[in-house]
Design an enzyme around this catalytic site. Structure first.
Site, PDB file in Angstrom:
ATOM      1  N   ARG A 299     -10.292 -11.491   2.083  1.00  0.00           N
ATOM      2  CA  ARG A 299     -11.111 -12.579   1.514  1.00  0.00           C
ATOM      3  C   ARG A 299     -10.377 -13.925   1.607  1.00  0.00           C
ATOM      4  NH1 ARG A 299     -11.233  -9.341  -4.120  1.00  0.00           N
ATOM      5  NH2 ARG A 299     -10.976  -7.658  -2.614  1.00  0.00           N
TER       6      ARG A 299
ATOM      7  N   LYS B 146       0.840  -1.205   0.000  1.00  0.00           N
ATOM      8  CA  LYS B 146       0.000   0.000   0.000  1.00  0.00           C
ATOM      9  C   LYS B 146       0.874   1.254   0.000  1.00  0.00           C
ATOM     10  CE  LYS B 146      -3.959  -1.800   2.642  1.00  0.00           C
ATOM     11  NZ  LYS B 146      -4.972  -1.612   1.594  1.00  0.00           N
TER      12      LYS B 146
HETATM   13  N1  BES Z   1      -8.073  -3.704   4.294  1.00  0.00           N
HETATM   14  C1  BES Z   1      -8.228  -3.352   2.944  1.00  0.00           C
HETATM   15  C2  BES Z   1      -9.531  -2.612   2.654  1.00  0.00           C
HETATM   16  C3  BES Z   1      -9.672  -1.239   3.252  1.00  0.00           C
HETATM   17  C4  BES Z   1      -9.334  -0.136   2.498  1.00  0.00           C
HETATM   18  C5  BES Z   1     -10.179  -1.075   4.496  1.00  0.00           C
HETATM   19  C6  BES Z   1      -9.510   1.110   3.017  1.00  0.00           C
HETATM   20  C7  BES Z   1     -10.334   0.179   5.029  1.00  0.00           C
HETATM   21  C8  BES Z   1     -10.012   1.276   4.294  1.00  0.00           C
HETATM   22  C9  BES Z   1      -8.222  -4.600   2.050  1.00  0.00           C
HETATM   23  O1  BES Z   1      -7.464  -5.643   2.507  1.00  0.00           O
HETATM   24  C10 BES Z   1      -7.662  -4.160   0.742  1.00  0.00           C
HETATM   25  O2  BES Z   1      -6.556  -3.745   0.719  1.00  0.00           O
HETATM   26  N2  BES Z   1      -8.462  -4.252  -0.316  1.00  0.00           N
HETATM   27  C11 BES Z   1      -8.042  -3.825  -1.589  1.00  0.00           C
HETATM   28  C12 BES Z   1      -8.543  -4.812  -2.604  1.00  0.00           C
HETATM   29  C13 BES Z   1      -7.935  -4.634  -3.969  1.00  0.00           C
HETATM   30  C14 BES Z   1      -6.484  -5.003  -3.949  1.00  0.00           C
HETATM   31  C15 BES Z   1      -8.685  -5.513  -4.946  1.00  0.00           C
HETATM   32  C16 BES Z   1      -8.645  -2.447  -1.849  1.00  0.00           C
HETATM   33  O3  BES Z   1      -9.771  -2.199  -1.427  1.00  0.00           O
HETATM   34  O4  BES Z   1      -7.970  -1.617  -2.431  1.00  0.00           O
HETATM   35 ZN    ZN Z   2      -5.408  -5.479   1.926  1.00  0.00          ZN
END
Ligand code: BES
Ligand code: ZN
Ligand code: ZN
Length: 482
Positions: free
Chosen positions: A338, A264
């Site tokens: 997931r 991230k």
């Molecule tokens: N924990 C994150 C989702 C999230 C994002 C929670 C912002 C709270 C605030 C999750 O694990 C994630 O990173 N999801 C990705 C999925 C993508 C890679 C398909 C996302 O939402 O960007």
């Molecule tokens: Zn994530």
């Protein structure tokens, strides 16, 4: 904070402040008649008109034992419900505790049980501060909250107390930074809580998970030096259950989400300590369930892992075999929630759960879709959906039903495995939910994406900045109303 119910007339209430709710355009109730000149002045000056969020305080009110009399805005009378009251009490608590009030009484004029419950919740939630690690904090706290209400409201009052405290328990867990709140500590806290309230606790460790074949969950945790844990807590009704149903509550417990190798951006990454809010919500709900004793068996499963970038971390393109036997191509290591949830869902089915509800801070896409207001709700079963939405509505936790048609299935196609773990740019919250649906199979299942609602970036008049503890009350109510 000590929370008590007393049945008294307004003038006899002993407190640093006693608060009365007033609606817009409401004439003073009988108990406040002698304060009419003050109330009239407040209205004509525009200082207090009864709108929600307003508060006016008078010191040394004549004829009252309380040191202050406050009026709180209840908004329009026809828009009033327990959710409005919960916020009004929280607002008064937060404003008055900062002014040095330690003992606050709320005068609830003979209204219903739902109001008594919501008032106590509002006070307990409003009194929470996320400042455990800030000795220099200037946030103050109430020492006592007194609900002035008829004795008949006592069961509702007790329920509100249990729910409010359970929700704050969840907020404490979510608030801890990830260097403290590791998967191991989360499991320890869960064990202590379970022992305190008389629930069965079990933890599957890494070697047990390997034996069972939870390759999807273990793929996520392998990049971290912190061992994973699958937390399992069981509630069984005292009398033989009248139902064959068995509710499973599955919560995402990523104690920190760096994104893994699909890392991230640095900006805002610190917030990813709240990526275990779904798991913490299930633990809070179990705490309340143990005390409120619904008549359905409930099992909570919290897969707890840290998503890191160590030299053993999984790579994009890795293929893992889940507990269900389905293989998954990990196209993005940041779609880890997931991956851990599906192994927990399969295991919940093996434990005999007939109905599944999960909560997860699953996608950024749900925040784009619904902002910070509504929980995104997905399902494969309309009857269970109706129960969850009814519970959420009763508890004032806004929830919105999102689509999950089979037309979305193609998004998760992989050339090399049964499924890919991401579905491309569009409809990201839906493809994430669809991934879970593939593992829920025929089991009635509802998924709550709480990424937008589990954390407040700014404080509200009735709630501090930080973890909200969302969904704890909804899940408890779901079990109670079964
Ligand atoms: N924990 C994150 C989702 C999230 C994002 C929670 C912002 C709270 C605030 C999750 O694990 C994630 O990173 N999801 C990705 C999925 C993508 C890679 C398909 C996302 O939402 O960007
Ligand atoms: Zn994530
Ligand atoms: Zn995550």
């Amino acid at each position: 904070m000590e929370t008590t119910l007393v049945s008294q007339s307004l003038d006899r209430v002993e407190a640093d402040a006693v608060v009365v709710l007033l609606f817009e355009e409401e004439t003073a109730p009988a108990e406040l008649k002698r304060f009419s000149p003050w109330l009239d002045e407040l209205r004509t000056s525009g200082e207090f008109t009864g709108k929600t969020g307003e508060l006016a305080v008078q010191h040394q009110p004549q004829g009252l034992k309380a040191k202050r009399l406050a009026v709180a805005g209840g908004g329009k009378k026809d828009k009033f419900d327990p959710a409005v009251l919960r916020r009004a009490v929280g607002t008064a608590v937060r404003a008055l505790k900062q002014k040095g009030v330690k003992k606050l009484a709320w005068w609830l004029a003979g209204t219903g049980d739902a109001d008594a419950e919501a008032a106590v919740e509002g006070a307990i939630l409003g009194n929470f501060e996320p400042d455990r690690h800030k000795p220099s904090s200037d946030a103050k706290s109430l020492e006592a909250f007194i609900l002035v209400a008829p004795e008949s409201a006592r069961p509702a009052f007790e329920r509100g107390k249990i729910l409010g405290e359970a929700q704050n328990f969840t907020r404490e867990l979510v608030n801890e930074p990830a260097n403290i709140m590791t998967p191991t500590l989360l499991a320890d806290r869960a064990r202590v809580m379970a022992t305190e309230v008389g629930l069965e606790f079990e933890m599957l460790d890494e070697s047990r998970m390997r034996q069972l074949g939870m390759g999807s969950l273990l793929g996520v945790s392998q990049g971290s030096a912190e061992p994973p844990a699958l937390i399992i807590i069981r509630y069984k009704p005292g009398t033989p259950a009248k139902t064959k149903d068995h509710l499973g509550l599955v919560g995402k417990g990523v104690t920190f989400d760096t994104g893994g190798v699909s890392i991230k951006p640095a900006d805002g990454m610190e917030k990813m300590k709240y990526d275990m809010a779904g798991g913490a919500a299930m633990l809070g709900a179990m705490r309340a369930i143990a005390q409120l004793k619904p008549s359905i068996p409930v099992t909570a499963l919290v897969p707890a892992v840290e998503n890191m970038v160590g030299s053993k971390a999984q790579r994009p393109g890795d293929i893992v075999t889940s507990l269900s036997g389905k293989t998954i191509e990990v196209l993005n290591t940041d779609a880890e929630g997931r991956l851990i949830l599906v192994d927990a869902i399969t295991y919940a089915q093996r434990l005999g759960c007939t109905h599944l509800v999960d909560a997860a801070t699953l996608t950024g896409a749900i925040v784009v879709a619904l902002g910070n207001v509504n929980i995104g709700v997905f399902t494969n079963n309309d009857a269970l959906l109706a129960r969850v939405l009814a519970a959420a509505k009763a508890e004032g936790e806004k929830s919105w039903h999102m689509p999950l048609d089979d037309d979305y299935k193609d998004l998760l196609k992989s050339a090399f495995a049964d499924l890919a773990n991401i579905g491309g740019r569009w409809g990201g919250a839906i493809s994430a939910a669809y991934f879970l649906k593939e593992f829920a199979g025929d089991t009635p299942w509802v998924h709550l994406d709480i990424a937008g609602t589990a954390w407040l970036d700014e404080s509200k008049p009735f709630l501090a900045k930080g973890p909200s503890g969302v969904a704890v009350r909804t899940f408890t109510r779901l079990a109670l109303d079964w």
